[in-house]
Design a protein around this motif. Structure first.
Motif, PDB file in Angstrom:
ATOM      1  N   LEU A  20       0.824  -1.211   0.000  1.00 34.10           N
ATOM      2  CA  LEU A  20       0.000   0.000   0.000  1.00 34.10           C
ATOM      3  C   LEU A  20       0.859   1.263   0.000  1.00 34.10           C
ATOM      4  O   LEU A  20       0.530   2.233  -0.688  1.00 34.10           O
ATOM      5  CB  LEU A  20      -0.965  -0.014   1.183  1.00 34.10           C
ATOM      6  CG  LEU A  20      -2.056  -1.081   1.116  1.00 34.10           C
ATOM      7  CD1 LEU A  20      -2.917  -1.050   2.369  1.00 34.10           C
ATOM      8  CD2 LEU A  20      -2.900  -0.963  -0.136  1.00 34.10           C
ATOM      9  N   LEU A  21       1.969   1.253   0.736  1.00 36.22           N
ATOM     10  CA  LEU A  21       2.866   2.414   0.707  1.00 36.22           C
ATOM     11  C   LEU A  21       3.489   2.593  -0.672  1.00 36.22           C
ATOM     12  O   LEU A  21       3.601   3.716  -1.171  1.00 36.22           O
ATOM     13  CB  LEU A  21       3.961   2.273   1.762  1.00 36.22           C
ATOM     14  CG  LEU A  21       3.544   2.562   3.198  1.00 36.22           C
ATOM     15  CD1 LEU A  21       4.627   2.116   4.174  1.00 36.22           C
ATOM     16  CD2 LEU A  21       3.234   4.045   3.379  1.00 36.22           C
ATOM     17  N   ILE A  22       3.871   1.502  -1.295  1.00 37.19           N
ATOM     18  CA  ILE A  22       4.426   1.583  -2.647  1.00 37.19           C
ATOM     19  C   ILE A  22       3.354   2.051  -3.624  1.00 37.19           C
ATOM     20  O   ILE A  22       3.629   2.872  -4.504  1.00 37.19           O
ATOM     21  CB  ILE A  22       5.050   0.233  -3.065  1.00 37.19           C
ATOM     22  CG1 ILE A  22       6.316  -0.012  -2.240  1.00 37.19           C
ATOM     23  CG2 ILE A  22       5.356   0.206  -4.560  1.00 37.19           C
ATOM     24  CD1 ILE A  22       6.877  -1.419  -2.329  1.00 37.19           C
ATOM     25  N   THR A  23       2.131   1.589  -3.462  1.00 34.88           N
ATOM     26  CA  THR A  23       1.026   2.061  -4.302  1.00 34.88           C
ATOM     27  C   THR A  23       0.849   3.562  -4.129  1.00 34.88           C
ATOM     28  O   THR A  23       0.690   4.302  -5.100  1.00 34.88           O
ATOM     29  CB  THR A  23      -0.282   1.316  -3.947  1.00 34.88           C
ATOM     30  OG1 THR A  23      -0.097  -0.085  -4.164  1.00 34.88           O
ATOM     31  CG2 THR A  23      -1.452   1.810  -4.786  1.00 34.88           C
ATOM     32  N   GLN A  24       0.929   4.028  -2.902  1.00 34.20           N
ATOM     33  CA  GLN A  24       0.746   5.452  -2.592  1.00 34.20           C
ATOM     34  C   GLN A  24       1.889   6.303  -3.132  1.00 34.20           C
ATOM     35  O   GLN A  24       1.668   7.379  -3.678  1.00 34.20           O
ATOM     36  CB  GLN A  24       0.640   5.616  -1.085  1.00 34.20           C
ATOM     37  CG  GLN A  24       0.362   7.010  -0.614  1.00 34.20           C
ATOM     38  CD  GLN A  24       0.153   7.049   0.889  1.00 34.20           C
ATOM     39  OE1 GLN A  24       0.817   6.340   1.645  1.00 34.20           O
ATOM     40  NE2 GLN A  24      -0.789   7.864   1.320  1.00 34.20           N
ATOM     41  N   GLU A  25       3.115   5.846  -2.982  1.00 35.00           N
ATOM     42  CA  GLU A  25       4.304   6.639  -3.323  1.00 35.00           C
ATOM     43  C   GLU A  25       4.862   6.351  -4.715  1.00 35.00           C
ATOM     44  O   GLU A  25       5.793   7.018  -5.148  1.00 35.00           O
ATOM     45  CB  GLU A  25       5.402   6.393  -2.285  1.00 35.00           C
ATOM     46  CG  GLU A  25       5.020   6.780  -0.875  1.00 35.00           C
ATOM     47  CD  GLU A  25       4.884   8.278  -0.700  1.00 35.00           C
ATOM     48  OE1 GLU A  25       5.700   9.024  -1.268  1.00 35.00           O
ATOM     49  OE2 GLU A  25       3.958   8.702   0.012  1.00 35.00           O
TER      50      GLU A  25
END
Length: 114
Positions: A20-25
């Motif tokens: 999810l962090l990679i999706t966000q960033e």
């Protein structure tokens, strides 16, 4: 990728938060994820390796850094699932996002991605 494989890969808290962090960033390196999640580098690296083996992530090396992003061939339904999960669960990542924003000396990204 089939749905069972996809959801099994998401069944761990560390792997889900990384995704999810990679999706966000769009792209993060191991050091950014360890700071954001307050987890050890070996643990984060192991989970990133599992996500890469599942076909969810791709990586690229830039100098000393290894950056992770969603795999280019990730099916649209899987991308949509991650995006929707992210949009509707901001509280789940709030602490991790704050820690990431506070991180000093984040690695610079090249304008040209591999």
């Amino acid at each position: 990728m089939n749905p069972v494989q996809f959801y099994k890969c998401l069944a761990d808290d560390t792997r889900l938060r990384c995704l999810l962090l990679i999706t966000q960033e769009s792209e993060l390196c191991v050091c950014e994820l360890t700071a954001a999640l307050d987890e050890s580098q070996p643990k984060v690296s192991r989970h990133l390796s599992q996500l890469r083996q599942c076909g969810l992530l791709a990586d690229r090396r830039q100098g000393q850094w290894v950056f992770y992003r969603l795999a280019d061939d990730l099916p649209a339904w899987a991308r949509n699932t991650l995006t929707t999960t992210l949009q509707h669960n901001q509280d789940y990542l709030a602490d991790a996002h704050t820690a990431l924003c506070r991180m000093g000396n984040r690695p610079e990204r090249s304008a040209i991605c591999c």
